[in-house]
Design an enzyme around this catalytic site. Sequence first.
Site, PDB file in Angstrom:
ATOM      1  N   LYS A 150       7.352  -4.620   4.633  1.00  0.00           N
ATOM      2  CA  LYS A 150       8.686  -4.666   4.146  1.00  0.00           C
ATOM      3  C   LYS A 150       9.431  -3.989   5.334  1.00  0.00           C
ATOM      4  O   LYS A 150       9.264  -2.987   6.112  1.00  0.00           O
ATOM      5  CB  LYS A 150       8.766  -3.379   3.037  1.00  0.00           C
ATOM      6  CG  LYS A 150       8.367  -3.970   1.650  1.00  0.00           C
ATOM      7  CD  LYS A 150       9.012  -2.988   0.680  1.00  0.00           C
ATOM      8  CE  LYS A 150       8.655  -3.405  -0.688  1.00  0.00           C
ATOM      9  NZ  LYS A 150       8.989  -2.427  -1.891  1.00  0.00           N
ATOM     10  N   GLU A 192       3.130  11.245   0.578  1.00  0.00           N
ATOM     11  CA  GLU A 192       2.858   9.824   0.122  1.00  0.00           C
ATOM     12  C   GLU A 192       1.330   9.727   0.116  1.00  0.00           C
ATOM     13  O   GLU A 192       0.600   8.715  -0.716  1.00  0.00           O
ATOM     14  CB  GLU A 192       3.216   8.771   1.227  1.00  0.00           C
ATOM     15  CG  GLU A 192       4.675   8.815   1.245  1.00  0.00           C
ATOM     16  CD  GLU A 192       5.666   8.084   0.281  1.00  0.00           C
ATOM     17  OE1 GLU A 192       4.953   7.380  -0.552  1.00  0.00           O
ATOM     18  OE2 GLU A 192       6.788   7.992   0.306  1.00  0.00           O
ATOM     19  N   LYS A 233      -3.331   0.915   0.477  1.00  0.00           N
ATOM     20  CA  LYS A 233      -2.097   0.492   0.565  1.00  0.00           C
ATOM     21  C   LYS A 233      -2.234  -1.185   0.825  1.00  0.00           C
ATOM     22  O   LYS A 233      -1.945  -1.992   0.085  1.00  0.00           O
ATOM     23  CB  LYS A 233      -0.974   0.680   1.390  1.00  0.00           C
ATOM     24  CG  LYS A 233       0.418   0.128   1.329  1.00  0.00           C
ATOM     25  CD  LYS A 233       1.404   1.178   1.811  1.00  0.00           C
ATOM     26  CE  LYS A 233       2.554  -0.100   1.467  1.00  0.00           C
ATOM     27  NZ  LYS A 233       4.012   0.438   2.070  1.00  0.00           N
ATOM     28  N   GLU A 243       5.982  -7.896  -4.356  1.00  0.00           N
ATOM     29  CA  GLU A 243       6.492  -7.054  -5.216  1.00  0.00           C
ATOM     30  C   GLU A 243       6.793  -7.551  -6.350  1.00  0.00           C
ATOM     31  O   GLU A 243       8.077  -7.368  -6.840  1.00  0.00           O
ATOM     32  CB  GLU A 243       7.420  -6.058  -4.682  1.00  0.00           C
ATOM     33  CG  GLU A 243       7.785  -4.557  -5.636  1.00  0.00           C
ATOM     34  CD  GLU A 243       8.353  -3.505  -4.900  1.00  0.00           C
ATOM     35  OE1 GLU A 243       8.346  -3.529  -3.866  1.00  0.00           O
ATOM     36  OE2 GLU A 243       8.859  -2.844  -5.800  1.00  0.00           O
TER      37      GLU A 243
END
Lengths: 377, 377
Positions: A150, A192, A233, A243
């Site tokens: 991203k 995170e 991830k 996504e």
Amino acid sequence: MKVKTVTVKLNTHCYDIIIGPNLIAQAALQINHSFKQKDFHQTRLAIVTDTNVASLHLDSLQAELTKNKIHTVPIIVEAGEQSKSFSTLQVVIDKILATHLERGDCVIAFGGGVIGDLAGFAASMIRRGMNFIQMPTTLLAQIDSSVGGKTGINSRYGKNLIGAFYQPQCVIADTCVLDTLPLREFRAGYAEMVKYGLINQPDFFEWLEKNGQEIFSNGPLRTEAIVRSCQFKAAIIAHDEYETGERALLNLGHTFGHMLETATAYDSKRLIHGEAVAIGIVLAHQFSAQLNLIDSTLINRIEVHLKAIGLPTRLKDIPGGLPNAEALMTLIAQDKKVSQNNLTFILTRGLGQSFIAKNVPSDAVLSFLEQKLTEIR
Amino acid sequence: MKVKTVTVKLNTHCYDIIIGPNLIAQAALQINHSFKQKDFHQTRLAIVTDTNVASLHLDSLQAELTKNKIHTVPIIVEAGEQSKSFSTLQVVIDKILATHLERGDCVIAFGGGVIGDLAGFAASMIRRGMNFIQMPTTLLAQIDSSVGGKTGINSRYGKNLIGAFYQPQCVIADTCVLDTLPLREFRAGYAEMVKYGLINQPDFFEWLEKNGQEIFSNGPLRTEAIVRSCQFKAAIIAHDEYETGERALLNLGHTFGHMLETATAYDSKRLIHGEAVAIGIVLAHQFSAQLNLIDSTLINRIEVHLKAIGLPTRLKDIPGGLPNAEALMTLIAQDKKVSQNNLTFILTRGLGQSFIAKNVPSDAVLSFLEQKLTEIR
């Protein structure tokens, strides 16, 4: 032995995340390795970085690359979120084009999330896609923003509304660089990691409860925590690069978190992203409890750990006031993750049992927010 | 019967080019069809167009969509190449974001190549990729720029240096719209058809020699020519979506063509893209002859056809002067298709026998250009 590799396997692209100490000093080797089939000495690198990272680490990186006869062009932007703008993007692109770098040359993003997003987006656009390497220098960037492709900038209408999915050739995460990171930034990145555990890896959350403090010192546990985070991830994005499904799980704590960041006008004196995520994680669990999905024991356990790390967990931990519940709802409804005005939240059924809840009724969210705001009134 | 479909089959995406008369009047049907699985009435469309197309056709398109209860937002930019700029891109993106269109909503590029490139690039960036439909209104856009997913804007360092590969959901090419196209623009688009024949379809070139004039009137031969052109281009990009190999064949006539466009400062009074390509095609064949790859019979045959259509074929057909050969070489070396300073040209071994020639020596190009320039001195 000390250097670990996590491979990101996507449909049309595969790349390595290289994690370990002193990787800046081996940058030429690692970069060369990721461009296997090429005579790399003919390739030129634009190093996009910010004023903070440049003053701390740019000399070392350039010295290492120059020593190995790799031609580099540094492009330094102001540190901070305001550089994720159309105007800075244009400046970076113009500077790269001015050096006549070609499609087979390479852009290195050398910095935190802002630099990765900005430089990656620029690399995606120049000649419809240049080679691109991430060298993340914050914990948040090493475990999250540098992984998954991203990239993007902010708009006056919201954060990250303009961008591209663009995967790097490799990610080089030097764990020693994190020693120069301010403690507050380190803690924010840690939030995170906690999120990754709470999504669907209860054993990782337990591991963090036991070892979390150790990660703040450089050593094998820090590397291990980063490796486990990147493995997690990478697995998620391997299933859902763009996504359209389960990648949304990564938004645990983020709908509330973004709401708080917007409500505090992205004022880093009041709240930084990872802090907003920490509070957002607690809110997501409290909201799950209000919907009778979990009981309060789990909320307490999560709060105890986040507090032990030094992270905020409640609205009252945010300095200054907050808007009322109706105003906060407006911020949630503007969030880009809202699809056609049906609210989507990541909720949980227990430790590490998060799920995507669609069509969450907005009046349930509103009454939850009203109740939470009474704590600070 | 009158409406034809060409399917573009890519690795991860497949879409239709719908070609035929009066398609604006069926736009709702065709758009609905391309969004099969959705309740399209909930989807909103941003129509990006330019001042010329808006004055001629926007009312018809909006009336058709409104009649079918599709909500539209028109975004009108100035007609002309100067709209392929960072500033216009930002305006278009801001306007789309201001309407709160979401990822599942759609951007329609309603115009020629400039609009397709600009709107497609904007669609690729907003929320990291919105739905996107091409409704090309020029011959050039219908047979070339709307097919294949290249989008982008210009930079002060060169044309199309900033962009993305971004494929539409479908392309809707209304052949009647071409009746409002200025003759000069129609001829310029025609030059790209000739190019398709000369790349590797000698039978299509022969078909054009026989039927070319007919295409200028609306009728089944116009549709057939557009269908054959789209089939050809779709086949090329199916093999090479990201231009790593044979897609470069599409640059036949374009290295010389871009050189001439730059040398005339993209002044459309002197030269438009398709005219530059027509001259570039002849130059590429003349250069192939100088390298003893073909004899002059073929060059003459191509020139006769281009002239019959009313296209320029020689440097002397360009009004005003040109730089000298050394200056023209500099323009070629700056062209983005140049890789690491080794010159790549599309040359030919005969009618429809083009090939990618790498490592073309620059002194051969220079002496060829010097010789050609004597024709106008």
